[in-house]
Design an enzyme around this catalytic site. Structure first.
Site, PDB file in Angstrom:
ATOM      1  N   VAL B 246       9.487  80.769  62.480  1.00  0.00           N
ATOM      2  CA  VAL B 246      10.542  80.120  63.255  1.00  0.00           C
ATOM      3  C   VAL B 246      10.134  78.659  63.372  1.00  0.00           C
ATOM      4  CG1 VAL B 246      11.730  80.024  65.453  1.00  0.00           C
ATOM      5  CG2 VAL B 246      11.013  82.235  64.518  1.00  0.00           C
ATOM      6  N   ASP B 248      10.966  74.642  64.216  1.00  0.00           N
ATOM      7  CA  ASP B 248      11.830  73.686  64.910  1.00  0.00           C
ATOM      8  C   ASP B 248      11.812  72.366  64.148  1.00  0.00           C
ATOM      9  OD1 ASP B 248      12.549  75.484  66.913  1.00  0.00           O
ATOM     10  OD2 ASP B 248      10.708  75.075  68.018  1.00  0.00           O
ATOM     11  N   CYS B 250      11.744  68.852  62.498  1.00  0.00           N
ATOM     12  CA  CYS B 250      10.941  67.649  62.715  1.00  0.00           C
ATOM     13  C   CYS B 250      11.224  66.768  61.520  1.00  0.00           C
ATOM     14  CB  CYS B 250       9.460  68.014  62.809  1.00  0.00           C
ATOM     15  SG  CYS B 250       8.385  66.565  62.754  1.00  0.00           S
ATOM     16  N   GLY B 293      12.182  66.831  67.955  1.00  0.00           N
ATOM     17  CA  GLY B 293      11.296  66.313  69.003  1.00  0.00           C
ATOM     18  C   GLY B 293      11.244  67.221  70.213  1.00  0.00           C
ATOM     19  N   ARG B 294      11.052  68.524  69.950  1.00  0.00           N
ATOM     20  CA  ARG B 294      11.035  69.512  71.045  1.00  0.00           C
ATOM     21  C   ARG B 294      12.324  69.474  71.867  1.00  0.00           C
ATOM     22  NH1 ARG B 294       5.356  67.733  73.373  1.00  0.00           N
ATOM     23  NH2 ARG B 294       4.138  67.892  71.474  1.00  0.00           N
ATOM     24  N   ASP B 332       8.198  69.930  76.938  1.00  0.00           N
ATOM     25  CA  ASP B 332       8.945  70.610  75.889  1.00  0.00           C
ATOM     26  C   ASP B 332      10.295  71.023  76.464  1.00  0.00           C
ATOM     27  OD1 ASP B 332       9.737  72.827  74.068  1.00  0.00           O
ATOM     28  OD2 ASP B 332       7.712  72.569  73.286  1.00  0.00           O
ATOM     29  N   ARG B 334      12.538  73.053  74.413  1.00  0.00           N
ATOM     30  CA  ARG B 334      13.126  73.851  73.337  1.00  0.00           C
ATOM     31  C   ARG B 334      13.712  75.191  73.762  1.00  0.00           C
ATOM     32  NH1 ARG B 334       8.520  73.269  68.856  1.00  0.00           N
ATOM     33  NH2 ARG B 334       7.271  72.954  70.725  1.00  0.00           N
ATOM     34  N   SER B 356       3.118  81.347  62.588  1.00  0.00           N
ATOM     35  CA  SER B 356       3.238  80.390  63.691  1.00  0.00           C
ATOM     36  C   SER B 356       2.063  80.601  64.620  1.00  0.00           C
ATOM     37  CB  SER B 356       4.545  80.638  64.445  1.00  0.00           C
ATOM     38  OG  SER B 356       4.559  79.937  65.674  1.00  0.00           O
TER      39      SER B 356
END
Lengths: 421, 421
Positions: B246, B248, B250, B293-294, B332, B334, B356
């Site tokens: 997973v 995120d 960037c 960026g989170r 964070d 997210r 992860s």
């Protein structure tokens, strides 16, 4: 968590605000004024409604996540950013283009400099946030290491380091829309624009219609990132060459290397040209715009891929644009009319090498008053097999090329893969 | 342009709608119902307000560009998508997880199947749009060609083709938020959530507070893209292994290869694991989430980079999280609590290899009822020099590692580059 005092929230919910003759007036914004104090700061704070002088909130669409953070108690709604040490790592501007209210309408040219130009307001308690941040980075793309290995790029120890690391200056830019200027650019009335933005989003931001005194809107959309290669001062030096690529996001190619389009290969070619131009004493600029799938989004993009590959006769260049139009109603929603703003923010007046074949981008840039000397097409050997459908269709529709433009018959012969291959 | 009749627009502007006992009621949505007709279609159309049964509009934040297209006369406001040939290129679901109103709250599990399950409504004139699109692609990342050359990946002619081309199934997913479920997930009341979403975005969508009868919200934020390696049927086959990463977004690393973090190298490593697992007869899944960026956005990210690199003592692992908190108020944003939804859409109940180290992702996934058998950290030789600050700080904060976790003293010794290097 900050130590700020928790401000108790009002019990009633205000559905929309209206201009009023009572109470303190927000600081006015005089778009295009050269003195930043006269221009006025952009204040999108959510901790003091009386200070706000814009519609919307900061951080583009990430404002929605901020709301979740407040809802779940993880962020205090009155948090104020501690901006210590965050000032730009390189100076951009001011340039003459900043002081023309028509030249820049979709970003705040002073967005990176708020700490420098608005300390007096900040001392008075105004929460003024940067809408542009400028930093430095080392980047490395495997294709560029290959360009070094093959001798197309030379190590120089300052711009190109060992292993193909590139030293860059980069800027992230949030959208800040000056609505009268945007309306003028799109050739509609401001009230028509405001109404469409409100109604055609399903009722987003009633202040678009109830606050005609607020002329600036922070839309919840993605912004731009600028990568600068070489000395930023060379960008505006007329004696030095400048290479520019304006690249619209394509996640499938830019990150994952999908072979259905030329996006990443052309981006890499653009960076190579930027580095070469910087090494000749000039500078290079890559503008990366968050406009996935021609600003139609990735769901529409994938729907169109399926329709293209399943249509009678298969995926082919002569039917390339039709499928997007069937699904989306338009071929493209990127509004290149707004794109030159970021070039004017950088003070660009002449582009020596424009690394793009797009006639829409070329025309928008030259119409905005920037000269383009040379247009650099993508080299044939960088075009993935399945991307020939796209590139030939675009060339036939007006994209710049030094080669042959296919007729209808020729286009029909350029075919892509089916979904089962 | 379509040949649709232009519908004259009303002169008055409706600032917000309210539920009413008069007039036709919109089709109700019963979230979690297994029969899609009983569940009800998601109708975010803007061409017939009486049909709408959700807050917001389609295409995430690209709805704003759609509004510009209508304002400038390039798109008719009543355009209806021609969805011929756009149906999913692979079947996903239905799975049992689709019928639990708490398992999935941030996407519409039937989002790809609207053409199949709602033809009767479409014949009645309802404008029902897919919120998920599934297609096939060939992708190629230079690092993977290298993995083939070095023998870590084997050509097999079906999944891995000559030159390192990978054959994938991919899905684009728009956010569809079921507000009662979202509130439960975040452990707040629905009314608190609605109010914060309205107020903490600067007054976006008053219907969040005036339409308690509308439980579904299409937020103007980025969605997710799923890349599937191998046979999608293997994803839910308990006898076959499954690898999942997973990821995120960037942009700085994923596209440009910035060396300040491990994002792209870890993504590539994840894809390699996915391909290997698929070649063992299982499947691999990469989920790519638009949370730059989170989920704080790139401007905040670059401000934090500057603050990290300029702070007293320089950029170092022991002060890594503090700088983000100073600027953003949180480390964070997210909301990994929502992330497992996409895994439940795929019907995942067990992940054999989780590529992860994030404890936040791990905990959110296992709490949602999915087993994780093995966690795969990023190999040390893939960590860029300047990214050691990040990775050591994260390990000390709870990231999974098989190696040493540094103490405060050790963390203070892990330093990154300054802005002038």
């Amino acid at each position: 968590m900050t130590a700020d005092k928790i401000v108790p929230r009002a019990k009633h919910i205000v559905l929309t605000s209206h201009p009023t003759r009572f109470g303190p007036k927000p600081i006015p914004i005089h778009w295009g004024e050269s003195d930043p104090i006269k221009r006025g700061p952009i204040i999108g704070t959510l901790s003091n409604a009386a200070h706000r002088n814009v519609i919307g909130s900061h951080s583009g669409s990430y404002g929605v996540y901020r709301a979740l953070a407040v809802a779940s108690g993880r962020l205090q709604s009155n948090h104020r950013a501690d901006l210590t040490n965050t000032a730009p790592a390189e100076r951009i501007g001011p340039h003459l283009s900043w002081f023309d209210p028509d030249k820049i309408v979709s970003l705040d040219p002073f967005g990176a400099l708020v700490g420098e130009v608005y300390p007096s307001y900040q001392e008075q308690g105004y929460d003024i946030r940067p809408t542009i941040a400028i930093t430095k980075a080392h980047i490395n793309m495997p294709e560029l290491a290959d360009a070094v290995a093959k001798g197309r790029l030379q190590l120089d120890g300052t711009l190109v380091k060992a292993g193909g690391d590139l030293v860059v200056t980069k800027a992230a830019i949030e959208p800040v829309w000056y609505l009268p200027g945007l309306a003028k650019r799109l050739q509609v009335s401001e009230s028509e624009l405001r109404r469409a933005l409100f109604e055609q989003t399903g009722g987003m931001f009633p202040e678009l219609v109830t606050r005609p005194d607020f002329h600036v809107f922070l839309p919840p959309i993605g912004g731009a990132t600028v990568y600068i290669f070489g000395d930023p001062a060379a960008i505006t030096d007329p004696t030095k060459p400048l290479a520019v690529r304006v690249h619209d996001e394509c996640n499938g190619s830019d990150v994952f290397g999908s072979d259905i389009c030329t996006c990443r290969p052309y981006l890499v070619h653009g960076i190579e040209a930027c580095v070469q131009t910087a090494q000749e004493g000039g500078a290079g600029v890559i503008v990366y715009l968050r406009k996935e799938g021609r600003a139609l989004g990735e769901v529409t993009k994938f729907l169109v891929y399926n329709a293209r590959k399943r249509q009678e006769g298969g995926d082919r260049a002569d039917a390339y644009f039709t499928r997007t139009e069937c699904v989306a109603g338009v071929q493209d929603m990127r509004f290149q009319e707004l794109m030159p703003d970021v070039l004017h923010w950088l003070g660009i007046t002449r582009i020596d090498r424009f690394i793009s074949m797009s006639n829409m981008k070329h025309d928008a840039i030259t119409r905005s008053g920037i000269e383009i000397m040379e247009r650099v097409p993508i080299p044939d050997d960088l075009i993935p097999m399945d991307a020939k459908v796209e590139i030939e269709a675009k060339k036939a529709a007006g994209y710049y090329t030094e080669g042959e433009v296919l007729t209808e018959t020729g286009l029909a012969e350029i075919k892509g893969r089916s979904l089962v291959e």
